[in-house]
Design a protein around this motif. Sequence first.
Motif, PDB file in Angstrom:
ATOM      1  N   ARG A   1       0.824  -1.208   0.000  1.00 17.61           N
ATOM      2  CA  ARG A   1       0.000   0.000   0.000  1.00 17.61           C
ATOM      3  C   ARG A   1       0.862   1.263   0.000  1.00 17.61           C
ATOM      4  O   ARG A   1       0.545   2.249  -0.676  1.00 17.61           O
ATOM      5  N   GLU A   2       1.962   1.244   0.714  1.00 14.51           N
ATOM      6  CA  GLU A   2       2.854   2.398   0.740  1.00 14.51           C
ATOM      7  C   GLU A   2       3.556   2.586  -0.599  1.00 14.51           C
ATOM      8  O   GLU A   2       3.727   3.720  -1.080  1.00 14.51           O
ATOM      9  N   ILE A   3       3.975   1.473  -1.235  1.00  9.94           N
ATOM     10  CA  ILE A   3       4.578   1.575  -2.571  1.00  9.94           C
ATOM     11  C   ILE A   3       3.582   2.180  -3.550  1.00  9.94           C
ATOM     12  O   ILE A   3       3.929   3.059  -4.362  1.00  9.94           O
ATOM     13  N   ALA A   4       2.336   1.714  -3.503  1.00  9.47           N
ATOM     14  CA  ALA A   4       1.311   2.256  -4.403  1.00  9.47           C
ATOM     15  C   ALA A   4       1.081   3.730  -4.136  1.00  9.47           C
ATOM     16  O   ALA A   4       0.900   4.530  -5.065  1.00  9.47           O
ATOM     17  N   ARG A   5       1.093   4.151  -2.874  1.00  9.55           N
ATOM     18  CA  ARG A   5       0.894   5.568  -2.566  1.00  9.55           C
ATOM     19  C   ARG A   5       2.028   6.417  -3.119  1.00  9.55           C
ATOM     20  O   ARG A   5       1.802   7.484  -3.723  1.00  9.55           O
ATOM     21  N   MET A   6       3.265   5.974  -2.912  1.00 14.04           N
ATOM     22  CA  MET A   6       4.421   6.721  -3.440  1.00 14.04           C
ATOM     23  C   MET A   6       4.363   6.826  -4.962  1.00 14.04           C
ATOM     24  O   MET A   6       4.610   7.900  -5.541  1.00 14.04           O
ATOM     25  N   ALA A   7       4.024   5.705  -5.626  1.00 16.13           N
ATOM     26  CA  ALA A   7       3.965   5.715  -7.084  1.00 16.13           C
ATOM     27  C   ALA A   7       2.858   6.626  -7.592  1.00 16.13           C
ATOM     28  O   ALA A   7       3.046   7.397  -8.545  1.00 16.13           O
ATOM     29  N   LEU A   8       1.695   6.575  -6.969  1.00 16.56           N
ATOM     30  CA  LEU A   8       0.578   7.391  -7.431  1.00 16.56           C
ATOM     31  C   LEU A   8       0.865   8.874  -7.236  1.00 16.56           C
ATOM     32  O   LEU A   8       0.536   9.701  -8.105  1.00 16.56           O
ATOM     33  N   GLU A   9       1.465   9.248  -6.125  1.00 12.95           N
ATOM     34  CA  GLU A   9       1.792  10.664  -5.909  1.00 12.95           C
ATOM     35  C   GLU A   9       2.797  11.165  -6.944  1.00 12.95           C
ATOM     36  O   GLU A   9       2.676  12.278  -7.456  1.00 12.95           O
ATOM     37  N   GLU A  10       3.799  10.333  -7.277  1.00 19.87           N
ATOM     38  CA  GLU A  10       4.769  10.766  -8.282  1.00 19.87           C
ATOM     39  C   GLU A  10       4.127  10.865  -9.662  1.00 19.87           C
ATOM     40  O   GLU A  10       4.446  11.772 -10.448  1.00 19.87           O
ATOM     41  N   LEU A  11       3.215   9.948  -9.997  1.00 27.01           N
ATOM     42  CA  LEU A  11       2.528  10.026 -11.286  1.00 27.01           C
ATOM     43  C   LEU A  11       1.719  11.307 -11.397  1.00 27.01           C
ATOM     44  O   LEU A  11       1.709  11.960 -12.455  1.00 27.01           O
ATOM     45  N   MET A  12       1.022  11.686 -10.311  1.00 26.94           N
ATOM     46  CA  MET A  12       0.226  12.917 -10.361  1.00 26.94           C
ATOM     47  C   MET A  12       1.113  14.144 -10.450  1.00 26.94           C
ATOM     48  O   MET A  12       0.772  15.126 -11.122  1.00 26.94           O
ATOM     49  N   GLN A  13       2.273  14.136  -9.813  1.00 23.17           N
ATOM     50  CA  GLN A  13       3.190  15.271  -9.923  1.00 23.17           C
ATOM     51  C   GLN A  13       3.794  15.368 -11.326  1.00 23.17           C
ATOM     52  O   GLN A  13       3.968  16.460 -11.873  1.00 23.17           O
ATOM     53  N   ASP A  14       4.121  14.208 -11.924  1.00 23.03           N
ATOM     54  CA  ASP A  14       4.729  14.209 -13.249  1.00 23.03           C
ATOM     55  C   ASP A  14       3.709  14.561 -14.332  1.00 23.03           C
ATOM     56  O   ASP A  14       4.033  15.253 -15.297  1.00 23.03           O
TER      57      ASP A  14
END
Length: 553
Positions: free
Chosen positions: A296-309
């Motif tokens: 769940r933490e990996i998914a959160r980190m990935a999703l936040e970076e996708l939204m920033q990019d």
Amino acid sequence: MEIALLLTALVLAGALVFRRRAGEAALLEEKRLLEAARAEAKEVLEAAKAEAKELLEVARREARALREEAQATRERTLQEAEELLRRRQAEAEARLKGLEERLRVQEAELKEERERLRAEREELKKEAERLSKRAEGLDLREARLSETEARLKSKEEALWEREKAISEREREVEKKLQEVAGLSREEAQRLILERLEAELEEEKAQRVRAALEKARLEAKREAQKILAQAMQRQASETAAQLAVSVVPIPSDAMKGRIIGREGRNIRTFEALTGVDLIIDDTPEAVLLSSFNPIRREIARMALEELMQDGRIHPGRIEEVVEKAKQEMKTLLYEKGEEAALEAGVVGLKPGLVQLLGRLYFRSSYGQNVLKHSVQVAHLSGIMAAELGLDPVVARRAGLLHDIGKSVDRELEGTHVEIGLALAKRFGEGEEVLDAIAHHHDPENAKTLYAVIVSAADALSAARPGARRESLEEYLQRLESLEKIALSFPGVEQAFAVQAGREVRVIVRPDQISDAKAVLLAREIARRIEQEMNYPGQVQVTVVRETRVVEVAR
């Protein structure tokens, strides 16, 4: 003439005052006086006019006689007479208007007074009717009360007769029981007292055993001091991990980009992370759901970076998820290093540090396992130092005692078995292996370090606020306490209070006497001891209350 007018006004004013005070009985008299006053005023006015005319004629005659000598004087006198006449006429009319206005006001006041008197008469009439009805009701109630009193008196006499008959019957039954049992009343009492004395002897033995247990506890006073000192020197916050993470998004339009065309983006994301991505009507937020907190933490980190990019497509999602996994490994190692440094443990192998960091995302009964392990390490070191053992070994064993929980969701076996295997794999000493293997059963331990770690583990877990009791188990325990109390005859209500530490039992006073209430409390306490498992002790309070209510009318 002015004096006559003033007298007339005074007479009218007096008549008006008299008429106002006289009320309705003097209304006709006031009207008559008013008419007389008006007639008199009219006569005065006519007399004034006649006198004025006469004066005018005299003046004219005198003026004609003196016309030749005093023409100017005659004209001036004529003008003065006319002016005087106009002024007096105006004054008379003004006074007449004032009198008429006062009369109208007084007539209005009289009308209001008549209305008020009429309303009061109506109210008095209604009140008299109400009082009459109330008197009739009271008479009827008095008759009913008399009848009720007579019935009660007859019932009381019948009850007295019945009580006498019951007393006679009781004496006969007692006599027959004595004949059948072959025991007198004194012998039966002696038999009951002997049985009660045997029960009290058993209770006395239990109290003796409790006193002996208390003496053994007093013998461990030094150990308690060590535990108290360790608890006072160590405290840490607890954190509960949830199965759902909320990720804020800049706007609801981002939800469509996350889903992608025909849902390809969200399918790729869920397949790579192993996490359910929930997009619903929640404004400016999406949910990540997974039983595994690291995923769940990996998914959160990935999703936040996708939204920033801003670039969200399957290829970019794969790159970002892989990058988040590498960052997670770094984060886990950093958390493991921080925990080892905080616990004062050095020389751990990198793989063991990595596993220790995984405990940051593991919780047990709402308590973070990594923080719990660090706390156990501190407590173990404190107690080992007080007992003259090596605090370094104790801290190491305390830090690694739950290392098996880092991968217990991925491997078969208990966390004790998995932890023991991992510790052997990374070459830990015998004291650490013994502490990991027997921190839940210290009676089988080979070294004192396992006993110390077990005590520290119990202190950390039992500290107020550290862990949460299962709500379902808590409710079942309360319900069981109440059911046991309600199973006894004569019990009306039972309430488990103070988080299950006390049971309050309300009994029926007509079925349970004061003496039976003492025995009932003992029986309930005995049933609870036999049928339930509970921490601490449970107090049983039996309440017997007699209420007598009477209404004063």
